[in-house]
Design a protein around this motif. Sequence first.
Motif, PDB file in Angstrom:
ATOM      1  N   PHE A  80       0.826  -1.198   0.000  1.00 18.25           N
ATOM      2  CA  PHE A  80       0.000   0.000   0.000  1.00 18.25           C
ATOM      3  C   PHE A  80       0.866   1.256   0.000  1.00 18.25           C
ATOM      4  O   PHE A  80       0.533   2.246  -0.652  1.00 18.25           O
ATOM      5  CB  PHE A  80      -0.964  -0.006   1.188  1.00 18.25           C
ATOM      6  CG  PHE A  80      -2.277  -0.692   0.911  1.00 18.25           C
ATOM      7  CD1 PHE A  80      -2.368  -1.765   0.039  1.00 18.25           C
ATOM      8  CD2 PHE A  80      -3.434  -0.257   1.525  1.00 18.25           C
ATOM      9  CE1 PHE A  80      -3.579  -2.393  -0.217  1.00 18.25           C
ATOM     10  CE2 PHE A  80      -4.657  -0.873   1.276  1.00 18.25           C
ATOM     11  CZ  PHE A  80      -4.727  -1.938   0.399  1.00 18.25           C
ATOM     12  N   LEU A  81       1.968   1.234   0.720  1.00 17.89           N
ATOM     13  CA  LEU A  81       2.892   2.364   0.704  1.00 17.89           C
ATOM     14  C   LEU A  81       3.488   2.550  -0.691  1.00 17.89           C
ATOM     15  O   LEU A  81       3.539   3.667  -1.195  1.00 17.89           O
ATOM     16  CB  LEU A  81       4.003   2.168   1.745  1.00 17.89           C
ATOM     17  CG  LEU A  81       3.593   2.383   3.204  1.00 17.89           C
ATOM     18  CD1 LEU A  81       4.676   1.873   4.139  1.00 17.89           C
ATOM     19  CD2 LEU A  81       3.294   3.849   3.476  1.00 17.89           C
ATOM     20  N   GLU A  82       3.912   1.462  -1.313  1.00 21.76           N
ATOM     21  CA  GLU A  82       4.485   1.519  -2.661  1.00 21.76           C
ATOM     22  C   GLU A  82       3.488   2.054  -3.676  1.00 21.76           C
ATOM     23  O   GLU A  82       3.852   2.802  -4.582  1.00 21.76           O
ATOM     24  CB  GLU A  82       4.935   0.127  -3.112  1.00 21.76           C
ATOM     25  CG  GLU A  82       6.154  -0.412  -2.410  1.00 21.76           C
ATOM     26  CD  GLU A  82       6.393  -1.889  -2.716  1.00 21.76           C
ATOM     27  OE1 GLU A  82       5.705  -2.473  -3.607  1.00 21.76           O
ATOM     28  OE2 GLU A  82       7.269  -2.479  -2.056  1.00 21.76           O
ATOM     29  N   ARG A  83       2.242   1.658  -3.535  1.00 19.39           N
ATOM     30  CA  ARG A  83       1.217   2.005  -4.517  1.00 19.39           C
ATOM     31  C   ARG A  83       0.497   3.316  -4.200  1.00 19.39           C
ATOM     32  O   ARG A  83      -0.354   3.752  -4.963  1.00 19.39           O
ATOM     33  CB  ARG A  83       0.215   0.860  -4.632  1.00 19.39           C
ATOM     34  CG  ARG A  83       0.897  -0.423  -5.149  1.00 19.39           C
ATOM     35  CD  ARG A  83      -0.041  -1.558  -5.342  1.00 19.39           C
ATOM     36  NE  ARG A  83      -0.989  -1.246  -6.411  1.00 19.39           N
ATOM     37  CZ  ARG A  83      -2.147  -1.859  -6.559  1.00 19.39           C
ATOM     38  NH1 ARG A  83      -2.508  -2.810  -5.733  1.00 19.39           N
ATOM     39  NH2 ARG A  83      -2.956  -1.524  -7.541  1.00 19.39           N
ATOM     40  N   GLY A  84       0.832   3.936  -3.080  1.00 16.37           N
ATOM     41  CA  GLY A  84       0.240   5.222  -2.737  1.00 16.37           C
ATOM     42  C   GLY A  84      -1.190   5.140  -2.232  1.00 16.37           C
ATOM     43  O   GLY A  84      -1.931   6.128  -2.307  1.00 16.37           O
ATOM     44  N   PHE A  85      -1.583   4.001  -1.691  1.00 12.47           N
ATOM     45  CA  PHE A  85      -2.927   3.871  -1.145  1.00 12.47           C
ATOM     46  C   PHE A  85      -3.034   4.689   0.142  1.00 12.47           C
ATOM     47  O   PHE A  85      -2.040   4.940   0.820  1.00 12.47           O
ATOM     48  CB  PHE A  85      -3.247   2.411  -0.850  1.00 12.47           C
ATOM     49  CG  PHE A  85      -3.578   1.586  -2.065  1.00 12.47           C
ATOM     50  CD1 PHE A  85      -3.059   1.867  -3.313  1.00 12.47           C
ATOM     51  CD2 PHE A  85      -4.409   0.492  -1.948  1.00 12.47           C
ATOM     52  CE1 PHE A  85      -3.361   1.096  -4.420  1.00 12.47           C
ATOM     53  CE2 PHE A  85      -4.719  -0.288  -3.051  1.00 12.47           C
ATOM     54  CZ  PHE A  85      -4.198   0.013  -4.282  1.00 12.47           C
ATOM     55  N   SER A  86      -4.251   5.077   0.480  1.00 22.35           N
ATOM     56  CA  SER A  86      -4.429   5.955   1.636  1.00 22.35           C
ATOM     57  C   SER A  86      -4.983   5.259   2.880  1.00 22.35           C
ATOM     58  O   SER A  86      -4.833   5.791   3.981  1.00 22.35           O
ATOM     59  CB  SER A  86      -5.352   7.124   1.267  1.00 22.35           C
ATOM     60  OG  SER A  86      -6.618   6.637   0.859  1.00 22.35           O
ATOM     61  N   HIS A  87      -5.616   4.097   2.725  1.00 27.62           N
ATOM     62  CA  HIS A  87      -6.241   3.453   3.884  1.00 27.62           C
ATOM     63  C   HIS A  87      -6.087   1.930   3.861  1.00 27.62           C
ATOM     64  O   HIS A  87      -6.222   1.312   2.802  1.00 27.62           O
ATOM     65  CB  HIS A  87      -7.739   3.769   3.944  1.00 27.62           C
ATOM     66  CG  HIS A  87      -8.017   5.183   4.274  1.00 27.62           C
ATOM     67  ND1 HIS A  87      -8.107   6.165   3.316  1.00 27.62           N
ATOM     68  CD2 HIS A  87      -8.216   5.805   5.460  1.00 27.62           C
ATOM     69  CE1 HIS A  87      -8.353   7.324   3.899  1.00 27.62           C
ATOM     70  NE2 HIS A  87      -8.426   7.124   5.195  1.00 27.62           N
ATOM     71  N   LEU A  88      -5.847   1.380   5.040  1.00 32.79           N
ATOM     72  CA  LEU A  88      -5.851  -0.066   5.260  1.00 32.79           C
ATOM     73  C   LEU A  88      -6.499  -0.297   6.613  1.00 32.79           C
ATOM     74  O   LEU A  88      -6.252   0.445   7.565  1.00 32.79           O
ATOM     75  CB  LEU A  88      -4.420  -0.622   5.268  1.00 32.79           C
ATOM     76  CG  LEU A  88      -4.243  -2.082   5.673  1.00 32.79           C
ATOM     77  CD1 LEU A  88      -4.958  -3.020   4.695  1.00 32.79           C
ATOM     78  CD2 LEU A  88      -2.759  -2.433   5.754  1.00 32.79           C
ATOM     79  N   MET A  89      -7.347  -1.325   6.686  1.00 31.01           N
ATOM     80  CA  MET A  89      -8.024  -1.644   7.936  1.00 31.01           C
ATOM     81  C   MET A  89      -7.610  -3.043   8.386  1.00 31.01           C
ATOM     82  O   MET A  89      -7.606  -3.982   7.585  1.00 31.01           O
ATOM     83  CB  MET A  89      -9.537  -1.575   7.750  1.00 31.01           C
ATOM     84  CG  MET A  89     -10.287  -1.548   9.054  1.00 31.01           C
ATOM     85  SD  MET A  89     -11.956  -0.873   8.857  1.00 31.01           S
ATOM     86  CE  MET A  89     -12.908  -2.355   8.961  1.00 31.01           C
ATOM     87  N   VAL A  90      -7.245  -3.172   9.663  1.00 29.24           N
ATOM     88  CA  VAL A  90      -6.841  -4.446  10.253  1.00 29.24           C
ATOM     89  C   VAL A  90      -7.627  -4.593  11.550  1.00 29.24           C
ATOM     90  O   VAL A  90      -7.449  -3.808  12.481  1.00 29.24           O
ATOM     91  CB  VAL A  90      -5.327  -4.496  10.538  1.00 29.24           C
ATOM     92  CG1 VAL A  90      -4.943  -5.844  11.133  1.00 29.24           C
ATOM     93  CG2 VAL A  90      -4.516  -4.196   9.286  1.00 29.24           C
ATOM     94  N   CYS A  91      -8.506  -5.604  11.602  1.00 29.58           N
ATOM     95  CA  CYS A  91      -9.391  -5.770  12.757  1.00 29.58           C
ATOM     96  C   CYS A  91      -9.144  -7.102  13.450  1.00 29.58           C
ATOM     97  O   CYS A  91      -8.855  -8.111  12.803  1.00 29.58           O
ATOM     98  CB  CYS A  91     -10.846  -5.713  12.312  1.00 29.58           C
ATOM     99  SG  CYS A  91     -11.259  -4.181  11.481  1.00 29.58           S
ATOM    100  N   PHE A  92      -9.308  -7.083  14.756  1.00 33.10           N
ATOM    101  CA  PHE A  92      -9.148  -8.274  15.579  1.00 33.10           C
ATOM    102  C   PHE A  92     -10.411  -8.447  16.408  1.00 33.10           C
ATOM    103  O   PHE A  92     -10.775  -7.553  17.181  1.00 33.10           O
ATOM    104  CB  PHE A  92      -7.942  -8.138  16.502  1.00 33.10           C
ATOM    105  CG  PHE A  92      -6.645  -8.080  15.771  1.00 33.10           C
ATOM    106  CD1 PHE A  92      -5.985  -9.243  15.420  1.00 33.10           C
ATOM    107  CD2 PHE A  92      -6.101  -6.862  15.409  1.00 33.10           C
ATOM    108  CE1 PHE A  92      -4.788  -9.191  14.718  1.00 33.10           C
ATOM    109  CE2 PHE A  92      -4.906  -6.791  14.710  1.00 33.10           C
ATOM    110  CZ  PHE A  92      -4.243  -7.966  14.366  1.00 33.10           C
TER     111      PHE A  92
END
Length: 134
Positions: A80-92
């Motif tokens: 995501f950093l390489e591709r310039g994405f703005s959001h990632l969600m990680v849920c537990f």
Amino acid sequence: MLTVRVMSFSFKRGLPEDPSGNGGGYVFDCRSTHNPGRYEAYKQLTGRDPEVIKFLEDDGEITQFLAHVHPLVEHHTERFLERGFSHLMVCFGCTGGQHRSVYCAEHVARHLHQKYGVRVELIHREQGINETLQ
């Protein structure tokens, strides 16, 4: 700039929503690991309390679980950093959203922030705790 939303929750109250509109990320089920909530000494505590942290780490199941989670989430974060994405969600998620899921969310949020310097929104839905690591 990438923002990673890391959230703990209770499966009893349903899956978390993604307010970014991207609808992507991970939902990890912590219910396979030993539950400190079954013991009276831990019932009023959370995965942020030293006693619960010690219980989970001494038991070892949670660290084995996270050993599998880390490579997946790290790879995703790097891409995501390489591709310039703005959001990632990680849920537990766990049974009550109080012990195991809170511990995992804390651990992964701080790890990602330290390793990548990304902005992390740490949310413990059932505890009503929202924190931003910048």
